[in-house]
Design a protein around this motif. Structure first.
Motif, mmCIF file in Angstrom:
data_model
loop_
_atom_site.group_PDB
_atom_site.id
_atom_site.type_symbol
_atom_site.label_atom_id
_atom_site.label_comp_id
_atom_site.label_asym_id
_atom_site.label_seq_id
_atom_site.Cartn_x
_atom_site.Cartn_y
_atom_site.Cartn_z
ATOM 1 N N SER A 100 0.822 -1.201 0.000
ATOM 2 C CA SER A 100 0.000 0.000 0.000
ATOM 3 C C SER A 100 0.860 1.256 0.000
ATOM 4 O O SER A 100 0.551 2.234 -0.695
ATOM 5 N N ARG A 101 1.971 1.226 0.741
ATOM 6 C CA ARG A 101 2.846 2.399 0.802
ATOM 7 C C ARG A 101 3.684 2.565 -0.458
ATOM 8 O O ARG A 101 4.108 3.679 -0.776
ATOM 9 N N HIS A 102 3.948 1.457 -1.184
ATOM 10 C CA HIS A 102 4.825 1.513 -2.368
ATOM 11 C C HIS A 102 4.095 1.051 -3.623
ATOM 12 O O HIS A 102 4.701 0.480 -4.526
ATOM 13 N N ARG A 103 2.798 1.324 -3.692
ATOM 14 C CA ARG A 103 1.981 0.779 -4.779
ATOM 15 C C ARG A 103 2.362 1.297 -6.159
ATOM 16 O O ARG A 103 1.979 0.707 -7.163
ATOM 17 N N ASP A 104 3.112 2.396 -6.226
ATOM 18 C CA ASP A 104 3.503 2.967 -7.521
ATOM 19 C C ASP A 104 4.915 2.569 -7.939
ATOM 20 O O ASP A 104 5.438 3.111 -8.925
ATOM 21 N N ASP A 105 5.538 1.650 -7.230
ATOM 22 C CA ASP A 105 6.916 1.238 -7.528
ATOM 23 C C ASP A 105 6.936 -0.258 -7.878
ATOM 24 O O ASP A 105 6.989 -1.103 -6.986
ATOM 25 N N PRO A 106 6.922 -0.599 -9.180
ATOM 26 C CA PRO A 106 6.897 -2.016 -9.594
ATOM 27 C C PRO A 106 8.090 -2.821 -9.093
ATOM 28 O O PRO A 106 7.965 -4.023 -8.865
ATOM 29 N N GLN A 107 9.239 -2.178 -8.928
ATOM 30 C CA GLN A 107 10.420 -2.902 -8.458
ATOM 31 C C GLN A 107 10.234 -3.388 -7.015
ATOM 32 O O GLN A 107 10.581 -4.522 -6.684
ATOM 33 N N VAL A 108 9.691 -2.522 -6.177
ATOM 34 C CA VAL A 108 9.429 -2.915 -4.793
ATOM 35 C C VAL A 108 8.368 -4.018 -4.751
ATOM 36 O O VAL A 108 8.506 -5.000 -4.024
ATOM 37 N N LEU A 109 7.325 -3.862 -5.554
ATOM 38 C CA LEU A 109 6.260 -4.864 -5.595
ATOM 39 C C LEU A 109 6.794 -6.217 -6.050
ATOM 40 O O LEU A 109 6.418 -7.262 -5.504
ATOM 41 N N SER A 110 7.664 -6.214 -7.066
ATOM 42 C CA SER A 110 8.241 -7.462 -7.569
ATOM 43 C C SER A 110 9.100 -8.137 -6.512
ATOM 44 O O SER A 110 9.077 -9.366 -6.359
ATOM 45 N N LYS A 111 9.851 -7.329 -5.771
ATOM 46 C CA LYS A 111 10.703 -7.898 -4.721
ATOM 47 C C LYS A 111 9.867 -8.498 -3.597
ATOM 48 O O LYS A 111 10.184 -9.583 -3.087
ATOM 49 N N VAL A 112 8.782 -7.807 -3.217
ATOM 50 C CA VAL A 112 7.893 -8.341 -2.178
ATOM 51 C C VAL A 112 7.268 -9.653 -2.642
ATOM 52 O O VAL A 112 7.231 -10.641 -1.899
ATOM 53 N N LEU A 113 6.779 -9.689 -3.890
ATOM 54 C CA LEU A 113 6.171 -10.902 -4.441
ATOM 55 C C LEU A 113 7.146 -12.071 -4.409
ATOM 56 O O LEU A 113 6.793 -13.181 -3.978
ATOM 57 N N THR A 114 8.374 -11.845 -4.832
ATOM 58 C CA THR A 114 9.368 -12.915 -4.906
ATOM 59 C C THR A 114 9.752 -13.412 -3.518
ATOM 60 O O THR A 114 9.797 -14.623 -3.266
ATOM 61 N N CYS A 115 10.015 -12.488 -2.610
ATOM 62 C CA CYS A 115 10.420 -12.882 -1.260
ATOM 63 C C CYS A 115 9.305 -13.646 -0.549
ATOM 64 O O CYS A 115 9.557 -14.672 0.102
ATOM 65 N N VAL A 116 8.078 -13.167 -0.676
ATOM 66 C CA VAL A 116 6.954 -13.830 -0.015
ATOM 67 C C VAL A 116 6.724 -15.219 -0.603
ATOM 68 O O VAL A 116 6.455 -16.181 0.120
ATOM 69 N N THR A 117 6.856 -15.341 -1.933
ATOM 70 C CA THR A 117 6.653 -16.646 -2.579
ATOM 71 C C THR A 117 7.711 -17.656 -2.135
ATOM 72 O O THR A 117 7.395 -18.825 -1.853
ATOM 73 N N TRP A 118 8.963 -17.236 -2.058
ATOM 74 C CA TRP A 118 10.023 -18.120 -1.570
ATOM 75 C C TRP A 118 9.766 -18.530 -0.121
ATOM 76 O O TRP A 118 9.959 -19.690 0.267
ATOM 77 N N ALA A 119 9.320 -17.577 0.689
ATOM 78 C CA ALA A 119 9.028 -17.885 2.092
ATOM 79 C C ALA A 119 7.898 -18.904 2.204
ATOM 80 O O ALA A 119 7.969 -19.858 2.991
ATOM 81 N N LYS A 120 6.854 -18.732 1.401
ATOM 82 C CA LYS A 120 5.735 -19.669 1.428
ATOM 83 C C LYS A 120 6.164 -21.060 0.968
ATOM 84 O O LYS A 120 5.692 -22.081 1.495
ATOM 85 N N ALA A 121 7.051 -21.125 -0.043
ATOM 86 C CA ALA A 121 7.559 -22.416 -0.508
ATOM 87 C C ALA A 121 8.321 -23.134 0.613
ATOM 88 O O ALA A 121 8.188 -24.349 0.797
ATOM 89 N N LEU A 122 9.104 -22.367 1.356
ATOM 90 C CA LEU A 122 9.836 -22.937 2.488
ATOM 91 C C LEU A 122 8.880 -23.485 3.541
ATOM 92 O O LEU A 122 9.038 -24.613 4.030
ATOM 93 N N PHE A 123 7.851 -22.727 3.864
ATOM 94 C CA PHE A 123 6.898 -23.151 4.891
ATOM 95 C C PHE A 123 6.045 -24.325 4.413
ATOM 96 O O PHE A 123 5.630 -25.165 5.218
ATOM 97 N N PHE A 124 5.768 -24.403 3.113
ATOM 98 C CA PHE A 124 5.027 -25.551 2.593
ATOM 99 C C PHE A 124 5.850 -26.832 2.744
ATOM 100 O O PHE A 124 5.322 -27.886 3.109
ATOM 101 N N ALA A 125 7.151 -26.753 2.467
ATOM 102 C CA ALA A 125 8.026 -27.912 2.618
ATOM 103 C C ALA A 125 8.067 -28.376 4.072
ATOM 104 O O ALA A 125 8.014 -29.579 4.363
ATOM 105 N N VAL A 126 8.130 -27.413 5.001
ATOM 106 C CA VAL A 126 8.117 -27.748 6.429
ATOM 107 C C VAL A 126 6.794 -28.420 6.809
ATOM 108 O O VAL A 126 6.770 -29.418 7.550
#
Length: 434
Positions: free
Chosen positions: A79-105
């Motif tokens: 919400s704070r960085h909604r106009d910055d695609p680079q920040v959004l892409s980084k958040v998407l990637t980091c969250v997806t990797w984190a979820k993959a880790l937690f799914f494996a656990v």
């Protein structure tokens, strides 16, 4: 001036659209649930239906692990960085990797700790399908669309999932031995939605996966940790009730009685209030319009009180007419849980939408931890004094919801100076520094 006016109108339109789409999502979930649940209870009976709901309650913990509070921490950041695609892409990637880790656990825990204790292969298959459905649901990036206030995209795809699930249940669920089909169809629908949603993010919105470091992934996890603690604490006094009843009665009848009242009536009614809170949260983080909080409570609380009165009076025909003659024992638990409905909206809107906008999100987290600790203490007292039963669990759940609300009201009152508009800039600087 015209540009400023257009921008404000677009922001207002996004808020309204977000709320409407979230309501469409909730009402579709409720309607399709109303269509399938009576069919499921009559096919499976109270015992199998209870076992299915015990498994679903256990999976809530794995859902919380995989979500890990990103639905709050990531939404605020987006919400704070909604106009910055680079920040959004980084958040998407980091969250997806984190979820993959937690799914494996989660998969490891189910295989090592749960599967060996199940009675047969059919039960093991059911738990595996439930975990698969939970994992695929977690990978849907709803946090991205909530933060951007673009919920129409995710809403359309989720409704299609529910329609698919509903059709498959009526087509293929014929005997109680086929109960494993319930989570299987959910997993298949979620997989299709994942493909469609990520295609939209990448092709239409310019948000894509990018290179991130392990440190960045774990920093995202760290930032979400206390939101995760809050989420899992709030689940302890809801899903744990079903698990406790499942342990008290191996047949599943007690869990089925409680789940009919709690999971199939109270929870859907509470979920009707989620769109209000979920649409307010990103809007409040960006605009801090506290008058909107007051107007929301003044408009909706009389309607909620009236609805609780109707449910209390007509609890008997609702339980027996909807679930069948086997569920007459759900009438009293339903009435005992009605205070939960009454306290839900003020708890929601005074939580992260209000406390988060005040720069006090940690107290929203602490309030649920506080309530859960009190709930567990009360459960222990009830157990050791021999008073632990379905009705006691319902009354303690209502008490817990009230204590959480009281905690949040006290914090807001003690920090009421932060509600003034002139404090907005200071709060914004503090949040960004953190």
């Amino acid at each position: 001036m015209n540009l400023i006016k257009k921008w404000k109108e677009r922001e207002k339109g996004s808020f309204i659209e977000n709320a409407v789409m979230l309501y469409i999502l909730q009402f579709s979930n409720m309607f399709l649930g109303l269509v399938t649940v009576p069919y499921q209870t009559r096919i499976m009976g109270a015992e199998i239906f209870g076992k299915l709901n015990v498994a679903a309650a256990i999976m809530m913990y794995f859902q919380l692990l995989m979500d890990f509070g990103f639905i709050l921490s990531a939404v605020a950041k987006i919400s704070r960085h909604r106009d910055d695609p680079q920040v959004l892409s980084k958040v998407l990637t980091c969250v997806t990797w984190a979820k993959a880790l937690f799914f494996a656990v989660s998969l490891l825990v189910v295989e090592l700790c749960i599967s060996p204790g199940l009675e047969d292969n059919s039960m093991r298959l059911m738990y595996f399908f439930y975990l698969l459905a939970t994992g695929t649901n977690s990978f849907l990036p709803d946090y991205m669309y909530k933060g951007l206030e673009r919920m129409s995209i995710i809403t359309v795809r989720t409704v299609l999932i529910k329609l698919f699930f509903t059709a498959m249940i009526f087509l293929f669920l014929r005997t109680k031995e086929q109960y494993f089909l319930v989570p299987l169809f959910t997993a298949i629908g979620n997989t299709g939605a994942i493909v469609a949603v990520y295609w939209h993010l990448i092709k239409k919105m310019g948000v894509h996966f990018c290179r991130v470091t392990v440190r960045e992934v774990f920093l995202e996890i760290k930032e979400s940790f206390w939101f995760f603690v809050s989420k899992i604490a709030s689940t302890v006094y809801t899903s744990t009730n079903t698990i406790i009843l499942g342990g008290m009665d191996a047949s599943g009848a007690l869990a089925g009685t409680y789940s009919a009242a709690s999971d199939k009536i109270i929870t859907p009614v509470r979920n009707m209030m989620n769109p209000i809170s979920d649409s307010l949260y990103p809007h409040m983080i960006k605009h801090r319009n506290f008058k909107l909080i007051k107007r929301t409570l003044l408009i909706f609380m009389p309607l909620i009180a009236l609805g609780c009165g109707v449910l209390f009076v007509f609890a008997e025909p609702i339980c027996i007419g909807f679930f069948g003659d086997d569920f007459g024992a759900s009438i009293l638990p339903l009435r005992a849980l009605l205070p939960v409905v009454l306290f839900t909206l003020p708890n929601y809107v005074l939580g992260f939408p209000t406390l988060g906008a005040m720069g006090l999100a940690k107290y929203a987290n602490l309030s649920t931890v506080f309530g859960t600790v009190i709930h567990l203490i009360n459960l222990g007292i009830a157990f050791f004094t021999g008073h632990l039963d379905v009705l006691t669990l319902c009354l303690l759940t209502s008490l817990t919801e009230f204590l959480i609300l009281l905690f949040r009201v006290v914090v807001i009152f003690l920090n009421r100076n932060r509600l003034r508009p002139e404090e907005a800039g200071k709060i914004e600087e503090k949040i960004l520094d953190e």
